[in-house]
Design a protein around this motif. Structure first.
Motif, PDB file in Angstrom:
ATOM      1  N   SER A 123       0.831  -1.204   0.000  1.00 16.70           N
ATOM      2  CA  SER A 123       0.000   0.000   0.000  1.00 16.70           C
ATOM      3  C   SER A 123       0.868   1.259   0.000  1.00 16.70           C
ATOM      4  N   GLU A 124       2.006   1.222   0.674  1.00 15.53           N
ATOM      5  CA  GLU A 124       2.921   2.367   0.658  1.00 15.53           C
ATOM      6  C   GLU A 124       3.534   2.538  -0.725  1.00 15.53           C
ATOM      7  N   ILE A 125       3.856   1.423  -1.376  1.00 12.74           N
ATOM      8  CA  ILE A 125       4.454   1.469  -2.706  1.00 12.74           C
ATOM      9  C   ILE A 125       3.451   2.034  -3.710  1.00 12.74           C
ATOM     10  N   LYS A 126       2.198   1.629  -3.627  1.00 13.90           N
ATOM     11  CA  LYS A 126       1.177   2.098  -4.562  1.00 13.90           C
ATOM     12  C   LYS A 126       0.903   3.591  -4.402  1.00 13.90           C
ATOM     13  N   GLY A 127       1.176   4.146  -3.232  1.00 13.38           N
ATOM     14  CA  GLY A 127       0.943   5.561  -2.983  1.00 13.38           C
ATOM     15  C   GLY A 127       2.020   6.473  -3.539  1.00 13.38           C
ATOM     16  N   LEU A 128       3.132   5.927  -3.982  1.00  8.27           N
ATOM     17  CA  LEU A 128       4.234   6.740  -4.488  1.00  8.27           C
ATOM     18  C   LEU A 128       4.026   7.089  -5.959  1.00  8.27           C
ATOM     19  N   SER A 129       4.592   8.226  -6.363  1.00  4.04           N
ATOM     20  CA  SER A 129       4.518   8.613  -7.772  1.00  4.04           C
ATOM     21  C   SER A 129       5.582   7.850  -8.552  1.00  4.04           C
ATOM     22  N   LEU A 130       5.536   7.980  -9.864  1.00 10.00           N
ATOM     23  CA  LEU A 130       6.475   7.259 -10.728  1.00 10.00           C
ATOM     24  C   LEU A 130       7.912   7.704 -10.481  1.00 10.00           C
ATOM     25  N   ASP A 131       8.136   8.998 -10.319  1.00  5.66           N
ATOM     26  CA  ASP A 131       9.490   9.491 -10.059  1.00  5.66           C
ATOM     27  C   ASP A 131      10.005   9.017  -8.702  1.00  5.66           C
ATOM     28  N   GLU A 132       9.136   9.023  -7.703  1.00  6.30           N
ATOM     29  CA  GLU A 132       9.524   8.537  -6.378  1.00  6.30           C
ATOM     30  C   GLU A 132       9.863   7.052  -6.425  1.00  6.30           C
TER      31      GLU A 132
END
Length: 65
Positions: A4-13
């Motif tokens: 869930s933390e990974i899915k919340g990140l943007s592509l650049d992040e």
């Protein structure tokens, strides 16, 4: 880091996190090759995290198209 933390990140992040995790995994693997690390399961966890990041990056790229 869970999914869930990974899915919340943007592509650049995600891309910056991936490079950091790959570098960390390489260092961990090198340290384990020289002298066995205390917890070898950390290698497996690090490898899976890199795979999760790659998967999420690919999913976001497909969603943008």
């Amino acid at each position: 880091m869970n999914n869930s933390e990974i899915k919340g990140l943007s592509l650049d992040e995600l891309k910056s996190k991936l490079t950091a995790e790959k570098e960390s995994f390489a260092k961990l693997k090198f340290a384990h090759a020289i002298t066995p690390i205390e917890n070898p399961m950390r290698l497996r966890e690090a490898k899976k995290l890199v795979a999760r990041l790659n998967t999420e990056i690919r999913a976001k790229q497909i969603a943008q198209q």
